[in-house]
Design a protein around this motif. Structure first.
Motif, PDB file in Angstrom:
ATOM      1  N   GLU A  55     -61.085  30.398  10.716  1.00 53.62           N
ATOM      2  CA  GLU A  55     -61.395  29.958  12.084  1.00 53.62           C
ATOM      3  C   GLU A  55     -62.250  28.695  12.063  1.00 53.62           C
ATOM      4  N   PHE A  56     -63.144  28.597  11.087  1.00 59.11           N
ATOM      5  CA  PHE A  56     -63.982  27.404  10.968  1.00 59.11           C
ATOM      6  C   PHE A  56     -63.127  26.159  10.748  1.00 59.11           C
ATOM      7  N   PHE A  57     -62.197  26.225   9.828  1.00 52.15           N
ATOM      8  CA  PHE A  57     -61.378  25.052   9.537  1.00 52.15           C
ATOM      9  C   PHE A  57     -60.318  24.789  10.609  1.00 52.15           C
ATOM     10  N   ASP A  58     -59.974  25.822  11.369  1.00 53.90           N
ATOM     11  CA  ASP A  58     -59.047  25.622  12.483  1.00 53.90           C
ATOM     12  C   ASP A  58     -59.715  24.910  13.658  1.00 53.90           C
ATOM     13  N   ASP A  59     -61.037  25.036  13.728  1.00 57.52           N
ATOM     14  CA  ASP A  59     -61.790  24.425  14.830  1.00 57.52           C
ATOM     15  C   ASP A  59     -62.967  23.646  14.249  1.00 57.52           C
ATOM     16  N   PHE A  60     -62.646  22.645  13.447  1.00 52.75           N
ATOM     17  CA  PHE A  60     -63.664  21.914  12.701  1.00 52.75           C
ATOM     18  C   PHE A  60     -64.670  21.276  13.657  1.00 52.75           C
ATOM     19  N   PRO A  61     -65.978  21.534  13.460  1.00 51.52           N
ATOM     20  CA  PRO A  61     -66.990  21.112  14.443  1.00 51.52           C
ATOM     21  C   PRO A  61     -67.129  19.593  14.577  1.00 51.52           C
ATOM     22  N   ASP A  62     -67.263  19.144  15.818  1.00 44.04           N
ATOM     23  CA  ASP A  62     -67.429  17.712  16.102  1.00 44.04           C
ATOM     24  C   ASP A  62     -68.757  17.178  15.583  1.00 44.04           C
ATOM     25  N   SER A  63     -69.713  18.076  15.360  1.00 40.96           N
ATOM     26  CA  SER A  63     -71.041  17.641  14.913  1.00 40.96           C
ATOM     27  C   SER A  63     -71.029  17.110  13.475  1.00 40.96           C
ATOM     28  N   LEU A  64     -69.934  17.350  12.759  1.00 47.33           N
ATOM     29  CA  LEU A  64     -69.813  16.868  11.388  1.00 47.33           C
ATOM     30  C   LEU A  64     -69.143  15.505  11.360  1.00 47.33           C
ATOM     31  N   LYS A  65     -69.846  14.515  10.852  1.00 45.84           N
ATOM     32  CA  LYS A  65     -69.313  13.158  10.746  1.00 45.84           C
ATOM     33  C   LYS A  65     -69.018  12.853   9.274  1.00 45.84           C
ATOM     34  N   LYS A 122     -74.894  24.878   4.424  1.00 49.24           N
ATOM     35  CA  LYS A 122     -76.263  24.618   3.966  1.00 49.24           C
ATOM     36  C   LYS A 122     -76.871  23.415   4.669  1.00 49.24           C
ATOM     37  N   ASN A 123     -76.031  22.607   5.294  1.00 44.75           N
ATOM     38  CA  ASN A 123     -76.526  21.459   6.060  1.00 44.75           C
ATOM     39  C   ASN A 123     -76.355  21.670   7.564  1.00 44.75           C
ATOM     40  N   ASN A 124     -76.260  22.952   7.942  1.00 38.96           N
ATOM     41  CA  ASN A 124     -76.221  23.336   9.368  1.00 38.96           C
ATOM     42  C   ASN A 124     -75.033  22.767  10.131  1.00 38.96           C
ATOM     43  N   PHE A 125     -73.958  22.446   9.415  1.00 40.28           N
ATOM     44  CA  PHE A 125     -72.714  21.994  10.035  1.00 40.28           C
ATOM     45  C   PHE A 125     -72.906  20.776  10.934  1.00 40.28           C
ATOM     46  N   LYS A 126     -73.825  19.900  10.552  1.00 40.84           N
ATOM     47  CA  LYS A 126     -74.015  18.701  11.364  1.00 40.84           C
ATOM     48  C   LYS A 126     -74.521  17.561  10.499  1.00 40.84           C
ATOM     49  N   GLY A 127     -74.387  16.353  11.029  1.00 42.55           N
ATOM     50  CA  GLY A 127     -74.831  15.170  10.313  1.00 42.55           C
ATOM     51  C   GLY A 127     -73.680  14.425   9.666  1.00 42.55           C
ATOM     52  N   HIS A 128     -74.022  13.391   8.932  1.00 39.27           N
ATOM     53  CA  HIS A 128     -73.037  12.554   8.242  1.00 39.27           C
ATOM     54  C   HIS A 128     -72.915  12.996   6.781  1.00 39.27           C
TER      55      HIS A 128
END
Length: 349
Positions: free
Chosen positions: A135-145, A210-216
């Motif tokens: 489900e994570f990879f099916d809806d990859f979060p926009d917060s990840l750059k 481990k990086n909270n699913f956000k950032g570059h």
């Protein structure tokens, strides 16, 4: 016996994997295929024992199979309990099997009878964890750059990623694939046989977690398939559409780095085998010449021909025509420093 306390995978992930003692009671091959990050493998039944019980289940039914399972498990219980107890710190202990069924239920019962302490079962077992990953990879979060490094073979992109990883979030796809991303990519990769699509995806998920699913995150421009695994579709699209950085190093640097990376003197036969896979692209005459160079241990000429006449034309098709940034360098240290500076520039905007 009474039902045991259960916890779901979402709770564990939200509260933090490191806040639990996670015990995988599946067999060693199941664990190797994939497992929850941080889990320890303490099998209730090993591979051979599981096969015996499974065969009995098919041939004589569940009652006979369960009785055989009890026969097998009983002598091992003291060691099993001792092994789990050694990991039973102040954290909550969670046991899981494939579906959260008989193996984890039996494990929890045995541990409770031994007075190990409060034991939780993972509701739905590994299967629910795998569902979470899908489900994570099916809806990859926009917060990840994604910042994507491109460049021809030998530019040391993978090593550059590793060099900056102590300061900058990276996704090292080649490390998780245990493959260097070329026709010779599995040469020298000790753990390549153990790689599966599932543990490849879990390792990617874990570094993002481990990086909270956000950032570059910085990664390397790869083909969708690396060795025997494929980059999940949504992640691959994000990589292709990320901030592009073209890495440019002199041919001499690339030749030297490629030889150091592949260590051809120890893998001549393996390289010859891989060379046959691209013989139709090189032509028979050139392939024979390359084999002769290997036999002479003229690795510099061998590498130069492969880079210039095979890899560069191939890679040029995948490099963005107008990359967002370019980095030119003559040494690994220079490349690492320039990537650090560029990352700070991009993320400060």
């Amino acid at each position: 016996m009474e039902q045991h306390l259960e916890v779901d995978i979402e709770t564990i992930i939200t509260k933090g994997l490191n806040n639990y003692n996670i015990v995988d009671v599946r067999s060693e091959s199941e664990f190797l295929h994939d497992h929850i990050p941080g889990a320890v493998n303490i099998p209730l039944l090993n591979d051979e024992e599981r096969k015996i019980v499974g065969t009995l289940y098919k041939q004589k039914g569940p009652k006979t199979a369960r009785l055989k399972g009890v026969d097998i498990i009983s002598p091992k219980l003291p060691d099993f309990i001792k092994a789990v107890s050694s990991h039973n710190t102040k954290k909550k202990t969670v046991v899981y099997c494939w579906r959260g069924g008989l193996r984890s239920e039996a494990s929890a019962n045995f541990l409770k009878l031994a007075g190990v302490g409060k034991i939780f079962k993972l509701r739905g077992g590994y299967k629910q964890f795998r569902k979470h990953i899908n489900e994570f990879f099916d809806d990859f979060p926009d917060s990840l750059k994604i910042i994507t490094l491109y460049g021809p073979t030998g530019c040391a992109k993978t090593e550059i990623l590793e060099k900056v990883s102590s300061e900058i979030p990276i996704i090292n796809l080649e490390r998780y694939a245990c493959h260097k991303g070329s026709v010779f990519g599995e040469i020298g990769e000790r753990y390549y046989p153990d790689v599966t699509q599932k543990n490849f995806e879990t390792n990617i998920w874990h570094i993002l977690y481990k990086n909270n699913f956000k950032g570059h995150f910085i990664t390397e421009g790869e083909s969708k398939r690396i060795g025997k695994v494929s980059i999940p579709e949504r992640l691959y699209s994000r990589i292709k559409n990320g901030i592009s950085v073209l890495m440019k190093a002199p041919l001499e640097f690339r030749i030297e780095y490629t030889i150091e990376t592949y260590n051809p003197d120890n893998y001549i036969d393996n390289i010859k085998t891989s060379l046959k896979k691209i013989k139709r692209f090189l032509g028979g005459t050139k392939a024979a010449h390359l084999e002769q160079l290997l036999d002479k241990k003229d690795f510099e000429t061998f590498t130069e021909i492969l880079l210039k006449e095979y890899y560069d034309p191939l890679y040029n098709k995948s490099i963005p025509s107008c990359p967002d940034h370019e980095i030119c360098y003559n040494s690994l240290d220079e490349a690492v420093e320039k990537v650090r500076v560029l990352y700070e520039k991009i993320t400060s905007v």
